[in-house]
Design an enzyme around this catalytic site. Structure first.
Site, mmCIF file in Angstrom:
data_model
loop_
_atom_site.group_PDB
_atom_site.id
_atom_site.type_symbol
_atom_site.label_atom_id
_atom_site.label_comp_id
_atom_site.label_asym_id
_atom_site.label_seq_id
_atom_site.Cartn_x
_atom_site.Cartn_y
_atom_site.Cartn_z
ATOM 1 C CE LYS A 1 53.600 40.238 42.797
ATOM 2 N NZ LYS A 1 52.286 40.175 42.130
ATOM 3 C CE LYS B 1 51.045 42.414 50.864
ATOM 4 N NZ LYS B 1 51.591 41.594 49.770
ATOM 5 N NE ARG C 1 74.309 38.357 26.016
ATOM 6 C CZ ARG C 1 73.654 38.950 25.030
ATOM 7 N NH1 ARG C 1 73.846 38.609 23.782
ATOM 8 N NH2 ARG C 1 72.786 39.901 25.287
ATOM 9 C CD GLU D 1 46.676 43.143 49.984
ATOM 10 O OE1 GLU D 1 47.757 43.395 49.426
ATOM 11 O OE2 GLU D 1 46.315 41.990 50.285
ATOM 12 C CG ASP E 1 44.961 42.477 46.432
ATOM 13 O OD1 ASP E 1 45.620 42.735 45.405
ATOM 14 O OD2 ASP E 1 44.937 41.354 46.955
#
Length: 287
Positions: free
Chosen positions: A141, A173, A108, A202, A223
């Site tokens: 992410k 940012k 597994r 950004e 963005d």
């Protein structure tokens, strides 16, 4: 050609997943395998085939020798394919030979790694193949601890790597700009204190574009721009600052790429590549 803003993750070694394998074994076998230890003796052996059950791109095979070594299993692994291979239903990936109990205990964990990374590689492959004129980029992410593995899977599938971590390149940012007082000040402060590091800026509205161009970052990220503003921003950038790379982001799915594909050569960052992943169906068939 290397696909990425910084050094792309073109390969992985045991040190990149050693801690994850240790954790997986502690998680799954805190006091052995009650079922296997009851029903099978240590002397029983078997032959097992790692088999593809659907089409995709293979990734993560280097975890198998690590698992064998960590469990001190009397098992040999024969690899037939390499990471990056295109597989279809019925493709034999490799074979395991040796202790039946050991193979059952690692089954597994082995599949979790390979199915997950192959799922990411397959995601990246499908998107990159459909939109070859775009630089399809991953993001940060990723699951904690899996960053390098996930980015390796993206690259293996044909995608490109954004920065691996916060130390590799700067990304300014709105909060950073607010602290510095202006876009121009923020870019120049980072450039002065981190010479040689790439700087990405950004922006989230067209009104910021002129100052962004004046600051001369390496990359300008549009963005969550509307299609209309995206088209206008790209036109202005290509006419007035062709040396600045263009990137788009903001909840981008394969459907949204159809519009962006009209702009050759721009980057598109997609958390979708790593956080919207279906395990690729791969099995370990024990004979």
């Amino acid at each position: 050609m290397n696909r990425g803003y910084t050094t792309p993750v073109t390969n992985i070694s045991e040190k990149d997943f050693d801690a994850l394998v240790e954790l997986a074994l502690e998680e799954d076998l805190p006091a052995g395998d009650i079922t296997t230890d009851t029903l099978f003796s240590k002397e029983e052996t078997c032959h097992a085939i790692l088999l593809a059950k659907e089409e995709g791109v293979l990734c993560g095979l280097s975890v198998i020798p690590c698992l064998i070594q960590k469990t001190q299993a009397k098992v040999t692994w024969t690899k037939i394919l390499e990471d990056g291979a295109t597989i279809t239903k019925g493709t034999v990936i490799g074979e395991l030979e040796g202790s039946l109990a050991s193979i059952l205990k690692m089954e597994r964990i082995l599949l979790n790694f390979i199915q997950y990374l192959s799922g990411i590689a397959t995601n990246a492959h499908r998107v990159s193949k459909e939109f070859p004129n775009l630089l399809i980029l991953d993001t940060r992410k990723t699951l904690p601890g899996y960053r390098k593995l996930a980015k390796y899977a993206v690259y293996t599938g044909g995608g490109a790597n954004h920065r691996l971590n916060l130390s590799e390149m700067a990304m300014l940012k709105d909060n950073h700009v607010a602290k510095a007082g202006s876009i121009f000040s923020a870019v120049n402060m980072v450039r002065k204190t981190n010479p040689g590091k790439k700087i990405e800026l950004e922006i989230d509205e067209l009104a910021q574009l002129n100052e962004a161009i004046e600051a001369k970052p390496d990359i300008i990220l549009l963005d969550n721009f509307s299609e209309k503003d995206t088209e206008e921003a790209i036109r202005i950038l290509k006419e007035n600052a062709p040396e600045i790379r263009i990137e788009c982001s903001g909840g981008i799915t394969p459907e949204k790429l159809k519009f962006l594909s009209k702009f050759n050569g721009i980057g598109v960052s997609m958390g979708y590549l790593t956080h919207t992943v279906k395990f690729l169906d791969i099995s370990l068939d024990i004979k």
